[in-house]
Scaffold this motif. Sequence first.
Motif, PDB file in Angstrom:
ATOM      1  N   ALA A  74       0.842  -1.197   0.000  1.00 52.69           N
ATOM      2  CA  ALA A  74       0.000   0.000   0.000  1.00 52.69           C
ATOM      3  C   ALA A  74       0.876   1.246   0.000  1.00 52.69           C
ATOM      4  O   ALA A  74       1.654   1.462   0.940  1.00 52.69           O
ATOM      5  CB  ALA A  74      -0.907  -0.012   1.226  1.00 52.69           C
ATOM      6  N   LEU A  75       0.758   2.034  -1.032  1.00 51.45           N
ATOM      7  CA  LEU A  75       1.585   3.239  -1.140  1.00 51.45           C
ATOM      8  C   LEU A  75       0.767   4.460  -0.723  1.00 51.45           C
ATOM      9  O   LEU A  75      -0.096   4.921  -1.456  1.00 51.45           O
ATOM     10  CB  LEU A  75       2.086   3.406  -2.574  1.00 51.45           C
ATOM     11  N   ASP A  76       1.081   4.953   0.438  1.00 51.34           N
ATOM     12  CA  ASP A  76       0.408   6.143   0.940  1.00 51.34           C
ATOM     13  C   ASP A  76       1.118   7.384   0.383  1.00 51.34           C
ATOM     14  O   ASP A  76       2.318   7.547   0.596  1.00 51.34           O
ATOM     15  CB  ASP A  76       0.469   6.134   2.468  1.00 51.34           C
ATOM     16  N   PRO A  77       0.381   8.259  -0.325  1.00 48.34           N
ATOM     17  CA  PRO A  77       1.034   9.458  -0.873  1.00 48.34           C
ATOM     18  C   PRO A  77       1.610  10.351   0.214  1.00 48.34           C
ATOM     19  O   PRO A  77       2.447  11.204  -0.075  1.00 48.34           O
ATOM     20  CB  PRO A  77      -0.117  10.181  -1.608  1.00 48.34           C
ATOM     21  N   ALA A  78       1.166  10.143   1.444  1.00 44.80           N
ATOM     22  CA  ALA A  78       1.690  10.968   2.529  1.00 44.80           C
ATOM     23  C   ALA A  78       2.929  10.354   3.175  1.00 44.80           C
ATOM     24  O   ALA A  78       3.438  10.883   4.167  1.00 44.80           O
ATOM     25  CB  ALA A  78       0.607  11.168   3.593  1.00 44.80           C
ATOM     26  N   ASP A  79       3.418   9.250   2.611  1.00 44.57           N
ATOM     27  CA  ASP A  79       4.641   8.648   3.140  1.00 44.57           C
ATOM     28  C   ASP A  79       5.784   9.658   3.156  1.00 44.57           C
ATOM     29  O   ASP A  79       5.896  10.494   2.257  1.00 44.57           O
ATOM     30  CB  ASP A  79       5.076   7.473   2.233  1.00 44.57           C
ATOM     31  N   THR A  80       6.625   9.559   4.182  1.00 46.16           N
ATOM     32  CA  THR A  80       7.912  10.231   4.061  1.00 46.16           C
ATOM     33  C   THR A  80       8.761   9.437   3.075  1.00 46.16           C
ATOM     34  O   THR A  80       8.450   8.284   2.747  1.00 46.16           O
ATOM     35  CB  THR A  80       8.647  10.269   5.412  1.00 46.16           C
ATOM     36  N   TRP A  81       9.842  10.043   2.589  1.00 46.07           N
ATOM     37  CA  TRP A  81      10.669   9.295   1.630  1.00 46.07           C
ATOM     38  C   TRP A  81      11.302   8.072   2.284  1.00 46.07           C
ATOM     39  O   TRP A  81      11.473   7.037   1.623  1.00 46.07           O
ATOM     40  CB  TRP A  81      11.718  10.212   0.982  1.00 46.07           C
ATOM     41  N   GLN A  82      11.592   8.181   3.585  1.00 48.59           N
ATOM     42  CA  GLN A  82      12.151   7.006   4.262  1.00 48.59           C
ATOM     43  C   GLN A  82      11.135   5.862   4.303  1.00 48.59           C
ATOM     44  O   GLN A  82      11.469   4.716   3.998  1.00 48.59           O
ATOM     45  CB  GLN A  82      12.569   7.354   5.699  1.00 48.59           C
ATOM     46  N   GLU A  83       9.909   6.205   4.690  1.00 46.50           N
ATOM     47  CA  GLU A  83       8.879   5.166   4.745  1.00 46.50           C
ATOM     48  C   GLU A  83       8.676   4.532   3.372  1.00 46.50           C
ATOM     49  O   GLU A  83       8.509   3.321   3.245  1.00 46.50           O
ATOM     50  CB  GLU A  83       7.545   5.767   5.229  1.00 46.50           C
ATOM     51  N   ARG A  84       8.693   5.372   2.336  1.00 45.94           N
ATOM     52  CA  ARG A  84       8.473   4.846   0.994  1.00 45.94           C
ATOM     53  C   ARG A  84       9.577   3.867   0.579  1.00 45.94           C
ATOM     54  O   ARG A  84       9.334   2.793   0.047  1.00 45.94           O
ATOM     55  CB  ARG A  84       8.383   6.001  -0.007  1.00 45.94           C
TER      56      ARG A  84
END
Lengths: 216, 216
Positions: free
Chosen positions: A73-83
Motif C-alpha cells: 500500500a503506497l500512501d502518498p503521505a509517506d515520508t521518503w524514508q517510509e516509501r
Amino acid sequence: MSTERRAPLDRKRVADTALRLLNEVGLEGLTLRAIARELDVKAPALYWHFKDKQALLDEMATEMYRRMLAGTALDPADTWQERLLKTNRGLRAALLGYRDGAKVFSGSRFTGTEHAPALEANLRLLTAAGFTLAQAVDAGRTATMYTLGFVTEEQGVRPLGGEHREGFDMEERARRLARFPLAAEAGTLLFDDYDRQFEEGLAVVVAGVGARYGIS
Amino acid sequence: MSTERRAPLDRKRVADTALRLLNEVGLEGLTLRAIARELDVKAPALYWHFKDKQALLDEMATEMYRRMLAGTALDPADTWQERLLKTNRGLRAALLGYRDGAKVFSGSRFTGTEHAPALEANLRLLTAAGFTLAQAVDAGRTATMYTLGFVTEEQGVRPLGGEHREGFDMEERARRLARFPLAAEAGTLLFDDYDRQFEEGLAVVVAGVGARYGIS
DNA sequence: AGCATCTCCTTAACAGCGTTAAGGTGTCAA
DNA sequence: TTGACACCTTAACGCTGTTAAGGAGATGCT
C-alpha cells in the motif's frame, strides 16, 4: 466420454500456473513439459503463446511485480524514508513468496509498462522531498540492488524457508576457523535471522541516502 | 605416433580452464562436454575430480575469490571507509572479469576456508575502528549484497561490456512512457555509466554505515 | 617375476531438456 | 461449401548432466 473442451490458454493463465508450480518444484524443476502437463496440454503448445522459455519467465517476473504492487500500500503521505522501506520490504516479500523468486526476477525483464506508474509515484515523492531526479534514481536503485542481492543470497542458502543447504554445520565451521576468532564468532551472526539482517541493511541504506544527499 | 601422456588433471586445472572458457561461451554454453574437450578429455572424466557440476562451479567461484584477493591490496592502515570501498570495488572487478561472473559467484559456495583470513582482517579493522562485531558483520554484508545485486543486474543487461540486450531502445521507451514524465526522463539516468552508478550506490552504503552506527 | 591394487580415464548409454516442423481439428466468415 | 485462422498434437532433433562398466598404466607386495 466428455466432449468438454478446455478453454484456450492465454499468457496470464500460463504464467500463473507456472508460478504456482515454481513453488513445488523450484526453478530447475520448472520445465516446459511440467508446466504443460499442469495445464493439460503438450509442451509445444506453449510456443503458441511465448516465443521461448525466457519470454515465459519474463511474464512470470512481471506477474510477480504486479502482485508485489497489489500487496504494497503506497500512501502518498509517506515520508521518503517510509516509501523506501515499504517498497523494498514489499519487494523482498514478493520474491520470498516464490521458490527461487529472486533468481527468476533478476534474470528477467518486464514485458509491458506496468512498472511505470509506481516508478513515477516514487520519483515524484522523492523529488518533492528535495532530491534531484538523479539522486532519486540513484537512491532507489541502490536500495533495490541491495534487496535483490540479499534475497538472492537468502534463497540460495535457504531455498524455501526450510533447512539450510548442506555444508552449513556451525560446530564444524567453528572448529575449522579456530585460528580466526572474529570470523568464528561471526558465524552465529552470519546465518541467523534473515528478517533482522535484511532490516538492518535496509536501514543502513536509507540512512546513507539521507546522509549523502543531505536530506532528512 | 606420440606416446606423450597428458599430465593428470586436478581440480585447479579444471577450474582454471572452465573459467577461461566461461568468457568465451557464457554460463549457458559452459557444458561439461565443452570443458572436457578443452582439457583433451571426455566429459565423464570430470566426475573423477568433482562429484557433480555444482562442485565444479563452487571451485570456480573459490578461484574467482582467490584472484579477487590477489588483485586487492589490503593496507592495514586503511580507514574503515577505504576498506569497505576497496573490498567492494575489488569484488565488482573480479565478477566483471568473467562473463556471468556474478551468477556463477552467487550461486556457489566456497570450497575451503581461504576466505577466513580476509574476513578476519576486515572484522579486526572495523572493530578496531569502534564497531561492535555484530555491526561490522552487518556493515560488510550490506555492502556485499549491494555489490552482488548490482553486478548481477549489470551483467544481465550488458553481458560482457558489449551491447545491451534487446528491448532497450531509449527512444521507444520514452514514447511509451509519455504519460510518466519523471520515469521517462529517468531513462537516460537508468542505463548509463555503470561505473558511476556503482560508485554512487557504494558511497551511499558507506555513508549509511557511518551514520547508522555513529562512527565517522 | 607375477599378481593385485589404485588412479585416472574411456565407451556406451539413459532420461530428460528446449525447440522446430508438419499437420490436424474446431470455429467463424464469406 | 469453402477458406482462413486460432490453437493444439505428434514426432523428432541435438543437446544436456549423469551413471555404469571396464580398460590402461603405474605402484607395491610376495
